[in-house]
Each structure stands twice: as structure tokens, then as C-alpha cells.
Design an enzyme around this catalytic site. Structure first.
Site, short mmCIF file in Angstrom:
data_model
loop_
_atom_site.label_atom_id
_atom_site.label_comp_id
_atom_site.label_asym_id
_atom_site.label_seq_id
_atom_site.Cartn_x
_atom_site.Cartn_y
_atom_site.Cartn_z
N ASP A 17 0.83 -1.21 0.00
CA ASP A 17 0.00 0.00 0.00
C ASP A 17 0.86 1.26 0.00
O ASP A 17 0.34 2.37 -0.11
CB ASP A 17 -0.95 0.01 1.21
CG ASP A 17 -0.20 -0.05 2.53
OD1 ASP A 17 0.54 -1.02 2.74
OD2 ASP A 17 -0.33 0.88 3.34
N ASN A 18 2.16 1.09 0.12
CA ASN A 18 3.05 2.25 0.08
C ASN A 18 3.80 2.33 -1.25
O ASN A 18 4.76 3.08 -1.38
CB ASN A 18 4.05 2.21 1.24
CG ASN A 18 3.38 2.58 2.57
OD1 ASN A 18 2.29 3.15 2.57
ND2 ASN A 18 4.01 2.24 3.66
P1 AMP Z 1 1.11 3.71 7.07
O1 AMP Z 1 1.98 2.92 7.98
O2 AMP Z 1 1.15 5.21 7.34
O3 AMP Z 1 1.31 3.40 5.63
O4 AMP Z 1 -0.39 3.30 7.46
C1 AMP Z 1 -0.88 1.99 7.40
C2 AMP Z 1 -2.38 1.99 7.66
O5 AMP Z 1 -2.68 2.41 8.99
C3 AMP Z 1 -3.16 2.91 6.75
O6 AMP Z 1 -4.40 2.31 6.49
C4 AMP Z 1 -3.29 4.15 7.59
O7 AMP Z 1 -4.38 4.94 7.19
C5 AMP Z 1 -3.50 3.57 8.97
N1 AMP Z 1 -3.07 4.48 10.04
C6 AMP Z 1 -1.79 4.76 10.41
N2 AMP Z 1 -1.77 5.63 11.44
C7 AMP Z 1 -3.06 5.91 11.74
C8 AMP Z 1 -3.71 6.75 12.73
N3 AMP Z 1 -3.02 7.47 13.60
N4 AMP Z 1 -5.05 6.77 12.72
C9 AMP Z 1 -5.77 6.07 11.84
N5 AMP Z 1 -5.23 5.25 10.92
C10 AMP Z 1 -3.89 5.17 10.86
MG MG Z 2 0.87 4.10 3.95
#
Ligand code: AMP
Ligand code: MG
Length: 475
Positions: free
Chosen positions: A260-261
Site C-alpha cells: 500500500d506504500n
Molecule cells: P502507514 O503505515 O502510514 O502506511 O499506514 C498503514 C495503515 O494504517 C493505513 O491504512 C493508515 O491509514 C492507517 N493508520 C496509520 N496511522 C493511523 C492513525 N493514527 N489513525 C488512523 N489510521 C492510521
Molecule cells: Mg501508507
């Protein structure tokens, strides 16, 4: 000056064309206060927003008030993905959304204003939908460095402190909150396709692929659909390989290479626990929670191929397996080619022919891995392959060692791209500009302790100088 009067700005609502199967309209958080901490004036000018007043800036990039030509409401994008190679169907924009879109006035690319920390959405699960101020500061430092080093990256556009207290396990808490806006060339991820495969929505996969080709990957426009799917995989693979190669040559470890990244345009984005490697150590890992070192520096090329294989699976309904596999087999060679080009870019050298370039890249990599000399120092010292300049480096003794012999011999065959390639004032400094973890922490500490942003501003100016030093030759 408000948006409606900014000359040149070209808004777009392109993503709405996809229809509601791909996103949910959401509302932004109502923050207690807004304090503008970072405004990317260079990119604001590039998209025609250079004259936007700070109060209008806060209104649109902190309160997310729609403007003429923007979506009526922000769109939380739907996606799934493999996190550390485990499939997670509960992802999606949980703390961000697509606020608006516009066109790059220089090259006509479609750009997204995507957010991080703008509030909860249907995909927040147990999360608060927020971004820590430190997380925002770190994302700016990463994107500025990567852009300067020639990596195709999202741009941090705005950071606004939002006056809330956040609780986090990995930061002293309570900690300060912020909302970031990034300018990205698409937010369509491999995980956006995986979600549709998981839901068996094959028609929607096709629609997303065609949308992606029309808006971002015109080189993959083919008929019939079978050929188009193969060309799409190839186009994404080339771009992902090019970005991955440039991460390696920046010494950059993304840290969380989940599907997803990975953007289908190959643009690097979503910076969490990233780090720059101090030396070429293939096992160097960014995220403390990456205990198996899955996303270690040296594994990034393999991980990207693993991710591309997940994208290929989404295209199986439209193209024969052997043709898709064939494309995946081309990923390694594409990565190597991109790596060889990128190493010459970093050094400001003309190609010496594909075979010699390959030998040079191999010799440099082996030398850096064995000597463990400071990574960035090598590229700084050997800009333009000027042995005289390198001899003045504090590392000069390393360049006289037998380990360096093969590299030195090869470099002697190379021509700089311009006689003045290393003449920029940046290359006259005693040290290259770096962003190792202790530097990140020492930029953050005065902000945390006394709201002192001087070290941050000074570093951004230094990165800007490095960007200019490299830009002339590689533009
Ligand atoms: P990431 O690690 O930023 O790529 O996020 C992975 C997943 O976790 C994605 O679906 C983000 O939207 C969700 N996510 C990460 N941090 C938060 C947060 N503080 N609140 C809600 N969703 C989060
Ligand atoms: Mg992400």
C-alpha cells in the site's frame, strides 16, 4: 490572495471520474488551532499558488475548506495491501484523504493534494487519524533530501501544527499534533488493485488500470486489453525500479515497503521510520519493529519485485500468466540499468559504454560495502571523478588503499558531464549534506524543548544548496 485569484493555478477533479467504488467522501478534523510551520514556496509557485496568503493557506491546508474546482468533500481512498508480506484487508486512508488535485504548470502532470493527519475516516480502525508534529517534520526532511538527491518523490507541501495532544508508544507522550499536505503524482497504490482482486471486482480493476494509464502511464496505452495489462505492468515496473535504484544510491531505507506504500507511478512516498544508512551496510534497517530485517537496505530491490508480483496477480484476469511472468523477469535487468544510470548521475559522469558502466557500478558497490566508508562522502568526493579534489578529502587515505584500486582505475576512464561539474559552492564545503538519524534527532530536539525551529530552517537551506548543486547537471 485567495485561490480563486491566483494566476495560473489549474485545479482538477479527475479522480471523481472513477466513481464512488474507489473512495468515500469524508469530513476533516476540526482542529483547536492552526500554526503554519512549513510552506513549500518553491512548489507553491510551480503550481501557481505562490501568492496564496498564509491565512488562505491555513484555511485550505489546515481546515480543508473546498475551493473553486476542488472536490466538494475530501475523498478517503480505499485500498488493501500486504504489510510485512501479510495481507491486510482493513487498510485504506485512515488518517488522510485526497483533498484536491491540480496540474503541474511545468510539465502538465496531474498532482494530488493528499493529507496525513487530517482526521478519522471509515478506515481509521482504532487510530486517532492524527499525525505527530515529529512525524510531519521527519516527512519534510526525508522528501527534501530525496528530491535533492534526484529521487522521484512526493513533495511535502504544507505542515501545520494543530494544537492537540497525541499519545504514542514510540514518542515521549503527550506529543504535539500536525497535519501534512503532500503533493503526489497519484495516490494509486499496488494495494488499490489488490483490494479489487480480493473483492472479485474484475471490471473495476480494468477501470482503475485504464484510468491509471490515461492519467499517468500513457506509454502503456495498447489494444487489446491483454497487451495493455502487460504493458501496464511493465511501465509500473520500470518506474518502481528506477525509484528503487535511486534510493540505493541515496543510501535511503524507506522502512515500510508494504504494497500500500507503492505508488503505480513509481513515485516514492509515505515516510514513517525511514533512515539514511551511514555506510553501505545491506542489513541496515530503518524500523525498530522490522525485527526480521525484511525491509533492510540491501533487500529493497527484492522487496520491490515481490510487490510487483502482487500487482501482476491483480492482472491475471486479463493477461496470460507467462506474459506477466516475462515482465517480472525483466524487473531485475531494469533495476540494474537504472542503477547504472543513477550512479553516473550521482557522480556527474558521462557514460563510458554499458559494459564499463556496469563494471564501475559493481566496483563502487563492492568497495563501499567492504570499506564501510561514509556513504555520502564517497559521492561528494568523487563528483566529476576529479582525483585532485578527492585527494584533499579526509578519506584520502582510503582512496590510496588497494581496496580502492579497481574503482580508481575505472574512474580514471570517465569524463565529467561538464568541466565545472564540481565547481558549485556546495562541493567546496568540508562535509557533504547528510541526514543521519542523530542529525534528525538534533533538529527535532530544539523544536520539542523550546519551539526553536532554527536548526530545521538551517538544514532546509543546506539541502536546498545541495539540490541546486546537483540539479544543473541532472535536470
Ligand atoms: P502507514 O503505515 O502510514 O502506511 O499506514 C498503514 C495503515 O494504517 C493505513 O491504512 C493508515 O491509514 C492507517 N493508520 C496509520 N496511522 C493511523 C492513525 N493514527 N489513525 C488512523 N489510521 C492510521
Ligand atoms: Mg501508507
Amino acid at each position: 490572495m485567495p485561490f480563486s485569484e491566483t494566476p495560473g493555478f489549474k485545479p482538477s477533479k479527475q479522480h471523481e471520474q472513477l466513481g464512488s467504488a474507489y473512495y468515500d467522501a469524508v469530513a476533516p478534523a476540526d482542529f483547536p488551532s492552526l500554526r503554519l510551520r512549513y510552506r513549500n514556496q518553491r512548489w507553491a509557485e510551480r503550481i501557481g499558488l505562490g501568492k496564496l496568503s498564509d491565512s488562505d493557506w491555513n484555511d485550505h491546508f489546515g481546515r480543508f475548506t473546498p475551493f473553486k474546482g476542488s472536490f466538494a468533500e475530501p475523498l478517503a481512498l480505499r485500498y488493501h495491501g500486504h504489510q510485512f508480506q501479510v495481507y491486510n484487508p482493513q487498510l485504506g486512508d485512515g488518517r488522510g484523504f485526497l483533498f484536491a488535485q491540480c496540474y503541474d504548470l511545468k510539465d502538465g502532470r496531474l498532482l494530488d493534494f493528499g493529507t496525513k493527519g487530517s482526521g478519522q475516516t471509515p478506515y481509521s480502525r482504532d487510530g486517532d487519524g492524527r499525525l505527530t508534529l515529529k512525524g510531519g517534520v521527519r516527512e519534510i526532511l526525508a522528501t527534501e533530501m530525496l528530491e535533492a538527491l534526484g529521487v522521484n518523490t512526493s513533495k511535502s507541501f504544507s505542515l501545520i501544527e494543530t494544537g492537540e495532544e497525541l499519545w504514542r508508544g514510540d514518542e515521549p507522550s503527550p506529543t504535539r499534533s500536525s497535519v501534512l499536505v503532500r503533493l503526489s503524482h497519484s495516490h494509486i497504490r499496488i494495494g488499490s488493485f489488490q483490494r479489487l482482486l480480493y473483492l472479485d471486482e474484475h471490471e473495476n480493476i480494468l477501470k482503475l488500470m485504464d484510468y491509471a494509464i490515461a492519467n499517468y502511464l500513457p506509454e502503456a496505452q495498447r489494444e487489446p486489453v491483454e497487451e495493455r495489462a502487460v504493458a501496464f505492468l511493465e511501465a509500473v515496473g520500470k518506474r518502481v525500479a528506477a525509484t528503487g535504484a535511486r534510493w540505493m544510491l541515496a543510501g535511503f531505507v524507506h522502512g515500510v515497503l508494504n504494497t500500500d506504500n507503492i505508488n503505480i507511478t513509481g513515485e516514492s512516498f509515505d515516510y514513517g521510520p525511514w533512515r539514511f544508512a551511514p555506510t553501505l551496510d545491506p542489513s541496515f534497517t530503518a524500523a525498530y519493529f522490522d525485527q526480521t530485517r525484511l525491509y533492510a537496505f540491501g533487500r529493497q530491490p527484492d522487496v520491490l519485485l515481490w510487490n510487483m508480483t502482487r500487482l501482476a496477480e491483480c492482472l491475471l484476469p486479463f493477461a496470460p500468466k507467462d506474459k506477466l511472468e516475462n515482465v517480472l523477469q525483466g524487473f531485475g535487468p531494469a533495476f540494474r540499468d537504472a542503477f547504472n544510470v543513477a550512479i553516473l548521475d550521482r557522480l556527474g559522469l558521462r557514460s563510458g559504454g554499458a559494459e564499463t558502466d556496469q563494471r564501475l557500478a559493481g566496483a563502487i558497490w563492492q568497495f563501499l560495502a567492504e570499506s564501510r566508508m561514509p556513504f555520502e562522502r564517497f559521492f561528494f568526493d568523487w563528483r566529476g571523478a576529479e582525483a585532485k579534489r578527492a585527494a584533499e578529502s579526509p578519506e584520502a587515505v582510503v582512496y590510496e588503499s588497494t581496496a580502492f584500486g579497481p574503482v580508481g582505475k575505472l574512474l580514471a576512464k570517465y569524463e565529467p558531464r561538464a568541466a565545472d561539474i564540481a565547481n558549485h559552492p556546495y562541493f567546496q564545503h568540508t562535509e557533504p549534506c547528510t541526514m543521519l538519524i542523530d542529525e534528525v534527532e538534533s533538529i527535532w530536539k530544539p523544536i520539542a524543548d523550546k519551539d526553536d525551529w532554527n536548526a530545521f530552517e538551517t538544514k532546509l537551506a543546506a539541502i536546498g544548496e545541495m539540490r541546486e548543486a546537483y540539479a544543473g547537471a541532472n535536470a
